[in-house]
Scaffold this active site. Structure first.
Site: not given
Length: 295
Positions: A54, A98, A121
């Protein structure tokens, strides 16, 4: 070997990246650089790889990024304090924590603490609610949103299709089912959500015009479970023993590719299918967050 019926996630992700580069240029002309913060707790090897990919995507698009790493023993309060600081940072338009988080940290509390306008997200309850209601103003989770893009851009007919989603997880399965059943040109499917307690799961799969495997079970979908001509999307990433591999193991999906590929009308490779799209949609959400901030 190259298969004619592969849905090339890498190629479609590059299309999206080219489109985002144009939107980035428009933001830059206004003096805006989208910013994204990554937060990782612990040293999970897979998490380190995912965040690295990412970060690379951010660099390619000239998105500002910063990565914050807390120790495996960091407290929930320390993580929440960091997120509060990132919420208040005007340079940042998106925040990604994450997964997985250590067992002593309450994940729902953490995701709920992120500013919904920076929740790229799509895990904050506000954005989950908007997704369920069909409100286009919320962020969609990156993996199911990427799958929807794969379906649309590969020319798959979703409207009126029988779609079967294997797996009821909060990251892929549930939001995927919600997205495909919306009254929308890129959805409007009849959706069946299957899981570990579903009876006669093979029968459900064989009805599917679109079959999305996100159970986390290595090579669960066999050839006899697939309707001839169906579109098959493989989300799974599973490590299995392989004495012939240098590491002693290899990664496989939730679909037995060798058995299913000759039967499917279209199928995603694994790797090279869903994975690149997840990252591309994260970049898209971040750019959109910056655009929304400028309105």
């Amino acid at each position: 070997m190259a298969w004619a019926n592969l849905i090339d996630g890498r190629a479609i992700a590059r299309q999206l990246q080219d489109e985002l580069a144009q939107r980035m240029a428009a933001l830059n002309r206004r003096g805006v650089q989208p910013g994204l913060a990554f937060v990782r707790v612990g040293e999970d090897p897979a998490s380190k790889v995912y965040v690295g990919r990412k970060e690379k995507a951010c660099k390619e698009l000239s998105i500002y990024s910063e990565t914050h790493v807390l120790t495996q023993t960091a407290t929930q309060e320390q993580l929440l304090t960091l997120l509060a600081r990132l919420n208040a940072d005007p340079r940042l338009h998106g925040i990604l924590v994450q997964a997985p988080l250590p067992a002593h940290i309450n994940s729902p509390v953490v995701y709920s603490s992120i500013d919904p306008e920076k929740d790229v997200d799509g895990f904050h309850p506000v954005n989950v609610g908007k997704l369920m209601l069909g409100d286009p103003n919320g962020f969609k989770p990156c993996t199911p949103a990427g799958i929807q893009e794969l379906l649309v851009r590969s020319g798959t007919k979703i409207n009126g299709a029988e779609a079967v989603v294997l797996g009821r997880g909060n990251i892929v399965g549930k939001p995927m089912a919600a997205m495909l059943c919306q009254k929308d040109p890129a959805a409007n499917a009849t959706v069946t959500l299957c899981h570990s307690a579903t009876r006669n799961i093979g029968e459900h799969c064989r009805r599917a015009d679109i079959l999305i495997a996100a159970m986390g079970v290595a090579q669960f979908v066999k050839g006899g479970m697939v309707k001839p001509g169906a579109v098959v999307i493989d989300v799974g990433v599973n490590r299995v023993a392989d004495p012939g591999a240098q590491s002693g193991s290899r990664l496989v999906g939730d679909v037995d590719f060798a058995a299913v590929q000759p039967i499917a009308g279209k199928i995603t490779p694994n790797p090279g299918g869903v994975g690149p799209m997840t990252i591309a949609l994260l970049m898209q959400n971040t750019v959109w967050a910056a655009e929304k901030h400028c309105q």
